[in-house]
Design a protein around this motif. Structure first.
Motif, PDB file in Angstrom:
ATOM      1  N   HIS A 314      19.006 -84.935 -12.183  1.00  6.42           N
ATOM      2  CA  HIS A 314      19.915 -85.332 -11.119  1.00  6.42           C
ATOM      3  C   HIS A 314      19.644 -84.727  -9.989  1.00  6.42           C
ATOM      4  O   HIS A 314      19.793 -84.992  -8.937  1.00  6.42           O
ATOM      5  N   GLU A 325      17.178 -84.788  -5.189  1.00  6.99           N
ATOM      6  CA  GLU A 325      18.223 -85.596  -6.082  1.00  6.99           C
ATOM      7  C   GLU A 325      17.575 -86.666  -6.790  1.00  6.99           C
ATOM      8  O   GLU A 325      16.682 -87.495  -6.470  1.00  6.99           O
ATOM      9  N   GLU A 326      18.016 -87.117  -8.235  1.00  6.05           N
ATOM     10  CA  GLU A 326      17.508 -88.098  -8.801  1.00  6.05           C
ATOM     11  C   GLU A 326      16.019 -88.328  -9.130  1.00  6.05           C
ATOM     12  O   GLU A 326      15.481 -89.518  -8.702  1.00  6.05           O
ATOM     13  N   TYR A 340      17.821 -87.742 -16.009  1.00  8.40           N
ATOM     14  CA  TYR A 340      18.268 -88.614 -15.176  1.00  8.40           C
ATOM     15  C   TYR A 340      17.718 -90.329 -15.585  1.00  8.40           C
ATOM     16  O   TYR A 340      18.459 -90.961 -15.913  1.00  8.40           O
ATOM     17  N   GLU A 342      16.876 -92.836 -14.077  1.00  8.28           N
ATOM     18  CA  GLU A 342      17.600 -94.120 -13.542  1.00  8.28           C
ATOM     19  C   GLU A 342      16.789 -95.340 -13.735  1.00  8.28           C
ATOM     20  O   GLU A 342      15.433 -95.369 -13.819  1.00  8.28           O
ATOM     21  N   ALA A 391      21.866 -94.075 -15.775  1.00  6.29           N
ATOM     22  CA  ALA A 391      20.895 -93.145 -16.047  1.00  6.29           C
ATOM     23  C   ALA A 391      20.481 -93.400 -17.652  1.00  6.29           C
ATOM     24  O   ALA A 391      21.214 -93.978 -18.334  1.00  6.29           O
ATOM     25  N   HIS A 406      30.261 -86.139 -12.245  1.00  5.44           N
ATOM     26  CA  HIS A 406      29.368 -87.026 -11.623  1.00  5.44           C
ATOM     27  C   HIS A 406      29.938 -88.608 -11.544  1.00  5.44           C
ATOM     28  O   HIS A 406      29.130 -89.721 -11.374  1.00  5.44           O
ATOM     29  N   GLU A 411      26.344 -91.342 -14.017  1.00  8.97           N
ATOM     30  CA  GLU A 411      25.920 -90.878 -15.392  1.00  8.97           C
ATOM     31  C   GLU A 411      27.193 -91.014 -16.361  1.00  8.97           C
ATOM     32  O   GLU A 411      28.264 -90.481 -16.008  1.00  8.97           O
TER      33      GLU A 411
END
Ligand code: ZN
Length: 663
Positions: A314, A325-326, A340, A342, A391, A406, A411
């Motif tokens: 993340h 990020e991510e 993470y 995604e 996530a 978060h 998440e």
């Protein structure tokens, strides 16, 4: 290519005239699932996923259609949702268009027409269409890339092209063209302010699809321009970049053509790479494909989870010490609990591979598509079809993470019926609705079978001749595939069947009962070229065994652990299958345990589970470090479930990787 019959222009990605593509896409709707895994998922998409998502997004919870209505002057109110909410509505429309393409239900078309009417009315006279800006005093158009205008644009163009191809109607396409014209006037001139735009660059794919649809070369030129802009400007914050990390986060530190490493936000990166692959498909530039090859290798051999998921963290940093990020972090750094992964990033990994499959015609790319589809893609939605994961970690342990920290994002310990950040749900739903369009490709003189499952294919080869195939298979639970030629031309042509990377042992391929003698190499296409006739039957038998998977020794997070995989399906242990109050952290796998696969038609939508004996550790100590002599264990019989189907039985703990007891 004036000498080619352009009768394959109705594909998801229309590469029918792309000069640098070996495997061309079939028209959407030419393949239809008939029974089995994907037929059932498609039915759920049709009956549940798309209608439910329509209720959410067209109602007050999702508020996405409301935003367009307000911008159109048909409703009072304010913009709600993330800056990228328009784009996520376009993705939902794309999903609905695929469903229409499969069942031709006129009601869907009418509903789409109504959305398009509202969207058209919301569009400004010069083509601008971004409700997050139009309905807000916060910023002017194209002021700062954080407002995701390029992302919304990309999904608008893609969705409109798909809509035109499948329905033959121009209403959505005309909105997209008007919008793209504005984009060209704004972004084509050399200008640093606009040069650093493209936060989440779906517009590159969108512009190439629009070029393919209307044959206007300036859209391709603009798509390429967005690639060329990356790495051109100093990486320092300015008025266009405040709000998110810069540099590697946005793939702007290194020009694309000299990139060696996948960096930054994983969704941003993979949409960008997929767009670059689309540009290469048209231009054939060597530096582009060389970079694409390096990046694909880097993603899939250094930074990808066993589930096909990507985007390890993340929050993290790149090797250039840019905040991420991510996204991607260092090679082999693969945390499980905090992964993470995604859903969008995982699906983008499949989209990138789908383009590389077309370009190179190599089955290894279809392996990644399959890995994602059956594991880290499908895990983004519940079996019922109404709850979502953003996530997709590979281990979930309750009460060890502060989910509240978060909670504005993504998440969640459980699947949720609505996510404020709604990018992933329509992405997985549109993917499920379109998988049939990825199942086959057209080669120079034949057809390749990329994905397995019972279906009917009714299409034309690139020379325009008709071909009908029917495929019969209980894949992915069974590895037997029967492919019957129903209709074909008299001249010889090739049928290529993908031998998946997992199919390493005792694979057999025969035509009308006679072995083909072809070398059946895993992760390659077995190509059978001959004079086919109606009634010919190809039988591909790939015995599915349950196997242990070990990670590279440099992945510290999985040392002395194994994952269990059966064919393309990765399994996990979930607490509903363990004795009450067992922590997933106490579960060990004795390597001599037998693994028994059983198909359960009424469990989790119909899945094969694996029963085995695990050991539960009995001695516990909460200290950060403590002395140990010999741990004690208790044996327990357990069923393992497919990873994609976890979290369908209430809040649970789960792990893909199991520490091994080598006995
Ligand atoms: Zn997403």
């Amino acid at each position: 290519m004036s000498n080619t019959l352009n009768i394959h222009s109705k594909a998801i990605t229309n590469n029918s005239e792309s000069p640098n593509v070996k495997l061309k896409s079939i028209n959407f709707g030419d393949c239809k699932w008939t029974s089995g895994f994907w037929a059932e998922k498609t039915k759920t998409a049709t009956d549940v996923m798309v209608p439910y998502m329509g209720q959410v997004l067209c109602g007050d919870v999702g508020h996405a259609l409301n935003n367009f209505k307000i911008a159109a002057g048909e409703k009072e109110g304010e913009h709600q949702g993330m800056y990228w909410h328009d784009g996520d509505f376009y993705k939902f429309m794309e999903a609905k268009t695929y469903v229409y393409g499969l069942n031709k239900n006129k009601k869907l078309l009418e509903e789409l027409d109504e959305y398009i009417r509202i969207i058209g009315k919301a569009q400004e006279d010069d083509g601008y269409l971004q409700t997050q800006i139009q309905l807000s005093d916060e910023a002017d158009r194209y002021e700062n890339r954080k407002y995701h205008e390029m992302y919304n644009t990309g999904h608008l163009l893609i969705s409109a092209c798909v809509h035109y191809r499948i329905t033959g109607q121009r209403n959505f396409l005309d909105i997209a063209i008007k919008h793209a014209e504005l984009l060209y006037t704004m972004f084509m001139p050399e200008n640093k302010h606009y040069g650093r735009f493209g936060f989440n660059q779906t517009q590159i794919m969108g512009l190439v699809e629009l070029y393919r649809t209307v044959k206007e070369s300036k859209y391709l030129v603009l798509a390429e321009k967005f690639i060329n802009n990356r790495g051109k400007y100093d990486v320092v914050h300015d008025s266009t970049t405040e709000g998110y990390p810069i540099g590697d986060m946005v793939q702007e530190r290194t020009p694309f053509r000299i990139s060696n490493e996948a960096v930054g936000h994983a969704v941003l990166a993979l949409y960008y790479y997929a767009g670059a692959a689309d540009v290469y498909a048209e231009t054939g530039e060597t530096a582009l494909i060389d970079a694409l090859d390096r990046l694909w290798d880097n993603v899939t051999t250094k930074k990808m989870y066993v589930t096909g998921a990507v985007g390890q963290a993340h929050y993290g940093a790149s090797a250039s010490r840019d905040m991420i990020e991510e996204g991607f972090i260092d090679a082999y750094m693969m945390p499980n609990m905090t992964a993470y992964n995604e859903t969008c990033a995982n699906l983008c990994n499949a989209m990138f591979s789908q383009r590389m499959l077309g370009i190179h015609g190599d089955a290894k790319y279809a392996d990644i598509i399959e890995l994602v589809l059956y594991n880290s893609g499908l895990s983004g939605i519940s079996v019922e079809g109404k709850d979502y994961f953003y996530a997709n970690p590979l281990r979930m342990v309750n009460n060890t993470r502060n989910y509240d920290a978060h909670k504005d994002v993504t998440e969640t310990p459980n699947r949720e019926p609505y996510l404020d950040c709604f990018c992933c749900p329509p992405n997985i739903v549109r993917t499920i609705a379109k998988v049939s369009g990825w199942a086959y490709s057209l080669s120079k003189n034949g057809v390749s079978v990329n994905l397995y499952g019972s279906n009917d294919l009714n299409t034309t080869l690139l020379d325009g001749s008709n071909i009908k195939l029917s495929q019969d298979s209980d894949y992915p639970w069974k590895g037997l595939v029967k492919l019957t030629v129903e209709e074909c031309k008299n001249e010889a042509f090739e049928i290529a069947l993908r031998i998946p990377g997992w199919a390493k042992k005792n694979v057999q391929l025969s035509v009308n009962g006679e072995p083909t003698g072809i070398n059946l190499k895993p992760a390659s296409f077995a190509k059978i070229s001959r004079n086919w006739k109606a009634g010919d039957v190809i039988t591909l038998d790939m015995p599915i065994e349950t196997t242990f998977i070990e990670g590279h020794p440099r992945i510290e997070e999985v040392r002395n652990q194994l994952a269990i995989k059966r064919g393309p399906i990765v399994y996990c242990v979930e607490t509903p299958d363990l004795p009450a109050n067992t922590s997933i952290l106490d579960v060990y796998f004795p390597h001599k345990s037998e693994l028994k696969a059983n198909y359960n038609p009424d469990f989790l939508g119909g899945v094969t589970t694996i029963t085995t004996e695990l050991k539960i550790r009995q001695d516990k100590d909460d200290a950060l470090y403590h002395e140990i002599t010999k741990p004690s264990f208790e044996k327990v019989d357990v069923q393992l479930v497919p990873y994609f189907a976890w979290s369908n039985r209430g809040q649970a703990e789960m792990t893909v990787w199991l520490p091994v007891l080598w006995e």
